[in-house]
Motif scaffolding. Structure first.
Motif, PDB file in Angstrom:
ATOM      1  N   VAL A  56       0.818  -1.207   0.000  1.00 60.37           N
ATOM      2  CA  VAL A  56       0.000   0.000   0.000  1.00 60.37           C
ATOM      3  C   VAL A  56       0.855   1.262   0.000  1.00 60.37           C
ATOM      4  CG1 VAL A  56      -0.231   0.105   2.511  1.00 60.37           C
ATOM      5  CG2 VAL A  56      -2.021   1.097   1.057  1.00 60.37           C
ATOM      6  N   ASP A  57       2.050   1.205   0.550  1.00 61.89           N
ATOM      7  CA  ASP A  57       2.905   2.394   0.590  1.00 61.89           C
ATOM      8  C   ASP A  57       3.493   2.735  -0.778  1.00 61.89           C
ATOM      9  OD1 ASP A  57       2.461   2.718   3.291  1.00 61.89           O
ATOM     10  OD2 ASP A  57       4.155   1.459   3.865  1.00 61.89           O
ATOM     11  N   THR A  58       3.483   1.759  -1.692  1.00 58.35           N
ATOM     12  CA  THR A  58       4.010   1.995  -3.041  1.00 58.35           C
ATOM     13  C   THR A  58       2.902   2.115  -4.071  1.00 58.35           C
ATOM     14  OG1 THR A  58       6.006   0.739  -2.466  1.00 58.35           O
ATOM     15  CG2 THR A  58       5.580   1.089  -4.809  1.00 58.35           C
ATOM     16  N   PHE A  59       1.854   1.308  -3.920  1.00 59.36           N
ATOM     17  CA  PHE A  59       0.739   1.310  -4.869  1.00 59.36           C
ATOM     18  C   PHE A  59      -0.535   1.685  -4.110  1.00 59.36           C
ATOM     19  CE2 PHE A  59       3.849  -1.884  -6.240  1.00 59.36           C
ATOM     20  CZ  PHE A  59       4.144  -1.430  -7.517  1.00 59.36           C
ATOM     21  N   GLU A  60      -0.685   2.943  -3.806  1.00 62.82           N
ATOM     22  CA  GLU A  60      -1.740   3.398  -2.906  1.00 62.82           C
ATOM     23  C   GLU A  60      -3.133   3.087  -3.422  1.00 62.82           C
ATOM     24  OE1 GLU A  60      -3.268   7.539  -0.744  1.00 62.82           O
ATOM     25  OE2 GLU A  60      -1.430   7.525  -1.936  1.00 62.82           O
ATOM     26  N   GLY A  66      -6.049  -3.392  -5.376  1.00 62.30           N
ATOM     27  CA  GLY A  66      -6.985  -2.441  -4.794  1.00 62.30           C
ATOM     28  C   GLY A  66      -8.391  -2.966  -4.615  1.00 62.30           C
ATOM     29  N   SER A  67      -8.560  -4.297  -4.515  1.00 68.47           N
ATOM     30  CA  SER A  67      -9.898  -4.890  -4.502  1.00 68.47           C
ATOM     31  C   SER A  67     -10.512  -4.970  -3.117  1.00 68.47           C
ATOM     32  CB  SER A  67      -9.833  -6.306  -5.095  1.00 68.47           C
ATOM     33  OG  SER A  67      -9.001  -7.144  -4.307  1.00 68.47           O
ATOM     34  N   VAL A  68     -10.164  -4.048  -2.213  1.00 65.49           N
ATOM     35  CA  VAL A  68     -10.690  -4.116  -0.848  1.00 65.49           C
ATOM     36  C   VAL A  68     -12.207  -3.995  -0.810  1.00 65.49           C
ATOM     37  CG1 VAL A  68      -8.571  -3.320   0.248  1.00 65.49           C
ATOM     38  CG2 VAL A  68     -10.246  -1.641  -0.526  1.00 65.49           C
ATOM     39  N   SER A  69     -12.811  -3.314  -1.771  1.00 64.10           N
ATOM     40  CA  SER A  69     -14.258  -3.159  -1.770  1.00 64.10           C
ATOM     41  C   SER A  69     -14.961  -4.484  -2.049  1.00 64.10           C
ATOM     42  CB  SER A  69     -14.690  -2.120  -2.807  1.00 64.10           C
ATOM     43  OG  SER A  69     -14.324  -2.537  -4.120  1.00 64.10           O
ATOM     44  N   ARG A  70     -14.289  -5.390  -2.762  1.00 63.45           N
ATOM     45  CA  ARG A  70     -14.893  -6.692  -3.021  1.00 63.45           C
ATOM     46  C   ARG A  70     -14.729  -7.607  -1.806  1.00 63.45           C
ATOM     47  NH1 ARG A  70     -13.416  -4.823  -7.859  1.00 63.45           N
ATOM     48  NH2 ARG A  70     -11.238  -5.470  -7.825  1.00 63.45           N
ATOM     49  N   GLY A  71     -13.584  -7.619  -1.198  1.00 68.38           N
ATOM     50  CA  GLY A  71     -13.407  -8.317   0.068  1.00 68.38           C
ATOM     51  C   GLY A  71     -13.369  -9.827  -0.045  1.00 68.38           C
ATOM     52  N   PRO A  96       5.142  -6.926  -5.917  1.00 68.20           N
ATOM     53  CA  PRO A  96       6.015  -7.108  -4.744  1.00 68.20           C
ATOM     54  C   PRO A  96       5.434  -6.457  -3.493  1.00 68.20           C
ATOM     55  CG  PRO A  96       7.315  -6.498  -6.659  1.00 68.20           C
ATOM     56  CD  PRO A  96       5.868  -6.333  -7.069  1.00 68.20           C
ATOM     57  N   MET A  97       5.605  -7.137  -2.362  1.00 69.04           N
ATOM     58  CA  MET A  97       5.046  -6.655  -1.102  1.00 69.04           C
ATOM     59  C   MET A  97       6.094  -6.648   0.008  1.00 69.04           C
ATOM     60  SD  MET A  97       1.127  -8.092  -0.832  1.00 69.04           S
ATOM     61  CE  MET A  97       1.300  -9.817  -1.291  1.00 69.04           C
ATOM     62  N   SER A  98       5.906  -5.730   0.946  1.00 71.94           N
ATOM     63  CA  SER A  98       6.636  -5.748   2.211  1.00 71.94           C
ATOM     64  C   SER A  98       5.839  -6.562   3.218  1.00 71.94           C
ATOM     65  CB  SER A  98       6.825  -4.326   2.746  1.00 71.94           C
ATOM     66  OG  SER A  98       7.627  -3.555   1.891  1.00 71.94           O
ATOM     67  N   VAL A  99       6.487  -6.890   4.328  1.00 68.96           N
ATOM     68  CA  VAL A  99       5.834  -7.620   5.407  1.00 68.96           C
ATOM     69  C   VAL A  99       5.759  -6.711   6.628  1.00 68.96           C
ATOM     70  CG1 VAL A  99       5.890  -9.682   6.856  1.00 68.96           C
ATOM     71  CG2 VAL A  99       6.695  -9.795   4.490  1.00 68.96           C
ATOM     72  N   ASP A 127      13.140  -4.692  -6.153  1.00 66.78           N
ATOM     73  CA  ASP A 127      12.756  -3.290  -6.113  1.00 66.78           C
ATOM     74  C   ASP A 127      11.283  -3.227  -6.510  1.00 66.78           C
ATOM     75  OD1 ASP A 127      12.166  -0.627  -6.723  1.00 66.78           O
ATOM     76  OD2 ASP A 127      14.147  -0.224  -7.544  1.00 66.78           O
ATOM     77  N   PRO A 128      10.408  -2.671  -5.688  1.00 66.61           N
ATOM     78  CA  PRO A 128       8.969  -2.714  -5.977  1.00 66.61           C
ATOM     79  C   PRO A 128       8.564  -1.986  -7.245  1.00 66.61           C
ATOM     80  CG  PRO A 128       9.416  -1.224  -4.167  1.00 66.61           C
ATOM     81  CD  PRO A 128      10.696  -1.980  -4.425  1.00 66.61           C
ATOM     82  N   ILE A 129       9.367  -1.041  -7.693  1.00 67.95           N
ATOM     83  CA  ILE A 129       9.012  -0.316  -8.913  1.00 67.95           C
ATOM     84  C   ILE A 129       9.926  -0.690 -10.078  1.00 67.95           C
ATOM     85  CG2 ILE A 129       7.946   1.609  -7.708  1.00 67.95           C
ATOM     86  CD1 ILE A 129      10.501   3.189  -8.063  1.00 67.95           C
ATOM     87  N   ASP A 130      10.696  -1.779  -9.921  1.00 69.27           N
ATOM     88  CA  ASP A 130      11.562  -2.269 -10.989  1.00 69.27           C
ATOM     89  C   ASP A 130      10.694  -2.730 -12.155  1.00 69.27           C
ATOM     90  OD1 ASP A 130      13.485  -3.395 -12.592  1.00 69.27           O
ATOM     91  OD2 ASP A 130      14.524  -4.407 -10.952  1.00 69.27           O
TER      92      ASP A 130
END
Length: 331
Positions: free
Chosen positions: A95-99, A128-133, A186-189, A230-233
């Motif tokens: 979320v910090d990279t792909f808001e 970004g599919s949080v609305s579908r859940g 790519p994701m962070s933990v 790299d998340p934006i590689d």
């Protein structure tokens, strides 16, 4: 015979945690503070970390690297006493990279009033599919505030498996119909503890009681396996081919027949909400859902357990909170 003893007898032939063959990391090598570093306490040997919640703030940590698929794991012990309104989370996210189109895999523990058990939920969000859940909620067969238990997320290009100790509790296979909803960036933990008084216990009726502060969540035996990227590689994911192949070759990257029986037993005994059977939210089940008749019968109340199907009080599924709240103070 107590149900917990029956469960232990049921899994007596199940591989022990050593079968995972995990390489643990020190905190300073693998994580760094995310917010409120004054509420983060590391052990003298740097192999464990405590996250505190008090009336000033919660706290959180983030992995030092991003991973293109991986196996993320930690042994965790929850706060004890009165824990209503508290959420402890162990999750992967970008979320910090792909808001606006982030991916996320959550294990979230929900506190409770004194005398009532902790509950937890798993979430799967892609693009970004949080609305579908894609939430599920469960109870545990042990008290997670008494001793450490290992919680793990396995994430490959083809499947996602959530584990409690060696027991797979949820499996999501990649389905073409999910399209971008399958997490693939790519994701962070992360690990966090925070005040979720607005929703976490009885729909927000029970708030955090700071007379019992500090609330302490302890993490140790940290594991981060995967391809560091790299998340934006812009390079294609083929640069992780060897690491992904090694990840998929792990014993716990597949659901064996024995593990499937253990997973089915857990879900039939302890799951009390699943989006796959929530016909109010989804008149047509999402494409990755597999109909299991026993689960459908027990979750016939809009994806929730019907009365008499589970011990204790019924929970409410499908609730969702703002991810930004994880970074907010308690005030």
């Amino acid at each position: 015979m107590p149900s917990c003893l029956l469960f232990l007898l049921f899994i007596s032939g199940f591989p022990s945690s050593t079968a995972f063959n995990l390489t643990t990391l020190t905190f300073s090598r693998s994580f760094s503070p995310l917010f409120s570093d004054f509420n983060i306490k590391t052990s003298h040997h740097d192999k464990a970390v405590s996250l505190l919640l008090n009336r000033l703030s919660g706290s959180g940590i983030i992995s030092s690297d991003y991973y293109n698929y991986g196996f993320f794991s930690a042994s965790i012990k929850m706060p004890s006493r009165y824990t209503a309104g508290i959420v402890v989370a162990f999750y992967a996210s970008n979320v910090d990279t792909f808001e606006k189109n982030h991916d996320e895999l959550d294990i979230e523990f929900l506190g409770n009033v004194k005398g009532h058990a902790w509950r937890f939920q798993t979430n799967v969000y892609g693009n970004g599919s949080v609305s579908r859940g894609r939430e599920e909620r469960y109870r545990l067969w042990f008290d997670p505030s008494k001793v450490f238990h290992r919680y793990s997320i396995l994430w490959t290009p083809f499947n996602i498996i959530f584990y409690v100790d060696e027991i797979p509790i949820r499996h999501v296979g990649r389905h073409a119909g999910m399209q971008g909803d399958y997490p693939s960036k790519p994701m962070s933990v992360y690990a966090t503890i925070w005040d979720a008084s607005s929703w976490a216990t009885d729909g927000g009726k029970r708030k955090v009681d700071y007379r019992h502060e500090p609330f302490i969540a302890e993490f140790r035996d940290l594991v981060l396996q995967g391809c560091v990227v790299d998340p934006i590689d812009q390079l294609p994911s083929s640069n992780c081919t060897a690491e992904i192949a090694a990840l998929m070759a792990l014993d716990y990257s597949t659901i064996t027949a024995h593990r499937r029986k253990s997973m089915q037993w857990f879900r039939q005994k302890y799951m009390y909400y699943s989006y796959c059977y929530d016909n109010v939210r989804y008149p047509v089940p999402p494409p990755e859902c597999t109909d299991v008749p026993l689960e459908r019968e027990m979750l016939s109340n809009g994806g929730r357990r019907t009365e008499g199907k589970v011990s204790g009080r019924r929970g409410k599924g499908g609730e969702r909170r703002s991810k930004a709240a994880k970074h907010q103070t308690a005030r």
